[in-house]
Design a protein around this motif. Structure first.
Motif, short mmCIF file in Angstrom:
data_model
loop_
_atom_site.label_atom_id
_atom_site.label_comp_id
_atom_site.label_asym_id
_atom_site.label_seq_id
_atom_site.Cartn_x
_atom_site.Cartn_y
_atom_site.Cartn_z
N LEU A 1 20.32 -2.97 -4.28
CA LEU A 1 19.78 -4.30 -4.02
C LEU A 1 19.96 -5.30 -5.15
CD1 LEU A 1 16.42 -3.12 -2.45
CD2 LEU A 1 18.42 -3.99 -1.22
N MET A 2 20.15 -4.82 -6.39
CA MET A 2 20.17 -5.74 -7.52
C MET A 2 21.09 -5.21 -8.62
SD MET A 2 16.26 -4.93 -8.94
CE MET A 2 15.54 -5.89 -7.66
N PRO A 3 21.44 -6.08 -9.57
CA PRO A 3 22.30 -5.65 -10.67
C PRO A 3 21.65 -4.56 -11.52
CG PRO A 3 22.07 -8.05 -10.66
CD PRO A 3 21.11 -7.50 -9.64
N ASP A 4 22.49 -3.73 -12.15
CA ASP A 4 22.00 -2.62 -12.96
C ASP A 4 20.99 -3.05 -14.02
OD1 ASP A 4 23.59 -0.83 -11.57
OD2 ASP A 4 25.19 -0.81 -13.06
N ARG A 5 21.25 -4.18 -14.70
CA ARG A 5 20.34 -4.63 -15.77
C ARG A 5 18.95 -4.91 -15.22
NH1 ARG A 5 23.42 -8.83 -14.27
NH2 ARG A 5 22.36 -10.80 -13.91
N LEU A 6 18.86 -5.44 -14.01
CA LEU A 6 17.56 -5.72 -13.40
C LEU A 6 16.92 -4.43 -12.90
CD1 LEU A 6 15.41 -7.72 -12.63
CD2 LEU A 6 16.74 -8.30 -10.59
N VAL A 7 17.71 -3.51 -12.37
CA VAL A 7 17.18 -2.21 -11.94
C VAL A 7 16.50 -1.52 -13.12
CG1 VAL A 7 17.77 0.10 -11.11
CG2 VAL A 7 18.82 -1.91 -10.05
N ARG A 8 17.19 -1.48 -14.28
CA ARG A 8 16.61 -0.84 -15.47
C ARG A 8 15.29 -1.51 -15.85
NH1 ARG A 8 21.94 -1.15 -17.15
NH2 ARG A 8 21.47 -2.93 -18.51
N ARG A 9 15.27 -2.85 -15.85
CA ARG A 9 14.06 -3.59 -16.24
C ARG A 9 12.91 -3.29 -15.28
NH1 ARG A 9 16.04 -8.68 -15.97
NH2 ARG A 9 17.06 -8.15 -17.92
N VAL A 10 13.16 -3.32 -13.99
CA VAL A 10 12.10 -3.09 -13.00
C VAL A 10 11.58 -1.65 -13.10
CG1 VAL A 10 11.59 -2.95 -10.53
CG2 VAL A 10 12.85 -4.91 -11.44
N ARG A 11 12.48 -0.71 -13.23
CA ARG A 11 12.03 0.69 -13.33
C ARG A 11 11.24 0.94 -14.60
NH1 ARG A 11 17.21 3.41 -10.41
NH2 ARG A 11 16.38 3.13 -8.30
N THR A 12 11.64 0.33 -15.71
CA THR A 12 10.89 0.47 -16.95
C THR A 12 9.52 -0.17 -16.80
OG1 THR A 12 12.90 0.57 -18.27
CG2 THR A 12 10.89 -0.05 -19.43
N ALA A 13 9.44 -1.32 -16.15
CA ALA A 13 8.15 -1.97 -15.92
C ALA A 13 7.26 -1.12 -15.02
CB ALA A 13 8.36 -3.36 -15.31
N LEU A 14 7.83 -0.49 -14.01
CA LEU A 14 7.05 0.38 -13.13
C LEU A 14 6.51 1.59 -13.89
CD1 LEU A 14 9.23 0.28 -9.90
CD2 LEU A 14 6.96 -0.74 -10.21
N ARG A 15 7.33 2.17 -14.77
CA ARG A 15 6.85 3.29 -15.59
C ARG A 15 5.72 2.84 -16.51
NH1 ARG A 15 12.34 4.47 -15.56
NH2 ARG A 15 12.69 3.54 -17.62
N ALA A 16 5.84 1.64 -17.06
CA ALA A 16 4.78 1.11 -17.93
C ALA A 16 3.48 1.00 -17.14
CB ALA A 16 5.17 -0.24 -18.51
N GLY A 17 3.55 0.44 -15.95
CA GLY A 17 2.36 0.30 -15.13
C GLY A 17 1.75 1.64 -14.77
N ALA A 18 2.58 2.60 -14.42
CA ALA A 18 2.07 3.93 -14.06
C ALA A 18 1.40 4.61 -15.25
CB ALA A 18 3.21 4.80 -13.53
N ASP B 1 11.67 0.05 -1.11
CA ASP B 1 11.38 1.28 -1.83
C ASP B 1 12.06 1.22 -3.20
OD1 ASP B 1 11.69 4.04 -2.79
OD2 ASP B 1 10.96 4.60 -0.80
N PRO B 2 11.33 1.57 -4.27
CA PRO B 2 11.95 1.56 -5.60
C PRO B 2 13.21 2.41 -5.70
CG PRO B 2 9.58 1.78 -5.81
CD PRO B 2 9.91 1.91 -4.34
N ALA B 3 13.32 3.45 -4.88
CA ALA B 3 14.51 4.30 -4.91
C ALA B 3 15.76 3.56 -4.44
CB ALA B 3 14.28 5.55 -4.06
N ALA B 4 15.59 2.46 -3.72
CA ALA B 4 16.73 1.71 -3.18
C ALA B 4 17.19 0.56 -4.08
CB ALA B 4 16.37 1.16 -1.80
N GLY C 1 0.79 -1.22 0.00
CA GLY C 1 0.00 0.00 0.00
C GLY C 1 0.82 1.27 0.00
N GLN C 2 2.12 1.15 0.27
CA GLN C 2 3.01 2.32 0.29
C GLN C 2 3.81 2.45 -1.00
OE1 GLN C 2 5.40 1.89 3.84
NE2 GLN C 2 3.61 1.37 5.05
N GLY C 3 3.54 1.58 -1.98
CA GLY C 3 4.24 1.65 -3.26
C GLY C 3 5.58 0.93 -3.29
N ARG C 4 5.91 0.23 -2.20
CA ARG C 4 7.15 -0.53 -2.19
C ARG C 4 6.97 -1.81 -3.00
NH1 ARG C 4 8.22 -1.19 4.03
NH2 ARG C 4 6.07 -1.92 3.78
N ILE C 5 8.08 -2.38 -3.47
CA ILE C 5 8.06 -3.56 -4.33
C ILE C 5 8.50 -4.79 -3.54
CG2 ILE C 5 9.06 -4.58 -6.41
CD1 ILE C 5 9.73 -1.72 -7.27
N LEU C 6 7.79 -5.89 -3.74
CA LEU C 6 8.17 -7.15 -3.11
C LEU C 6 9.34 -7.76 -3.87
CD1 LEU C 6 7.31 -9.20 -0.88
CD2 LEU C 6 6.24 -10.48 -2.75
#
Length: 155
Positions: A117-134, A110-113, A15-20
């Motif tokens: 927490l993860m490799p750059d390639r995965l960070v890019r993928r997750v952030r792009t997916a979050l932008r798609a969802g938004a 938190d998505p900002a963190a 509910g706070q926008g954090r990612i599992l």
């Protein structure tokens, strides 16, 4: 003819926008719940199966957020599907029981963190997916960067 490895993951939020994120036992860093698609299995079926295997419970797997063409230096061509699992309730989260063999623990972050927490390639993928969802869109990406976006219709 290309024969890429195919994997599927799911983004769940609280509910706070954090990612599992799941902490695998077999590699450094955190990851999305998910894994490789088995022969004859669809990416959606793989995402649902992996969620049950890794998190110990069925959780929703809804719309597609992203398809990412992301060859890996040591694994070759890869196609990665990221699905939207929506927002988990506290009761949903309480049902999660990591398998302890493949996944050590899960937690919301938190998505900002993500950079820590993860490799750059995965960070890019997750952030792009979050932008798609938004944006209410599905994205096609290469190496985690959106190349094409399609707005999804709710009608």
């Amino acid at each position: 003819m290309a024969t890429p490895r195919v994997a599927a993951g799911v983004i769940y939020r609280d509910g706070q926008g954090r990612i599992l994120l799941a902490k695998p036992t077999y590699k450094d860093g955190w990851d999305l719940p998910g894994g490789y698609v088995e022969p004859g299995e669809s990416p959606l079926a793989a995402a649902r199966r992996e969620v049950v295997e890794e998190l110990g419970t069925e959780l929703p797997v809804a719309g597609l957020l992203l398809v990412d063409w992301a060859p890996h230096p040591s694994e070759g061509d890869k196609l990665l599907f990221v699905f939207d699992g929506g927002t988990l309730s506290p009761d949903d989260y309480a049902r999660i029981t990591p398998d302890g063999e493949e996944i050590d623990r899960v937690d919301f972050h938190d998505p900002a963190a993500l950079d820590q927490l993860m490799p750059d390639r995965l960070v890019r993928r997750v952030r792009t997916a979050l932008r798609a969802g938004a944006a209410g869109a599905e994205h096609y990406a290469e190496h985690g960067a959106a190349v094409l976006a399609t707005t999804t219709s709710t009608s």
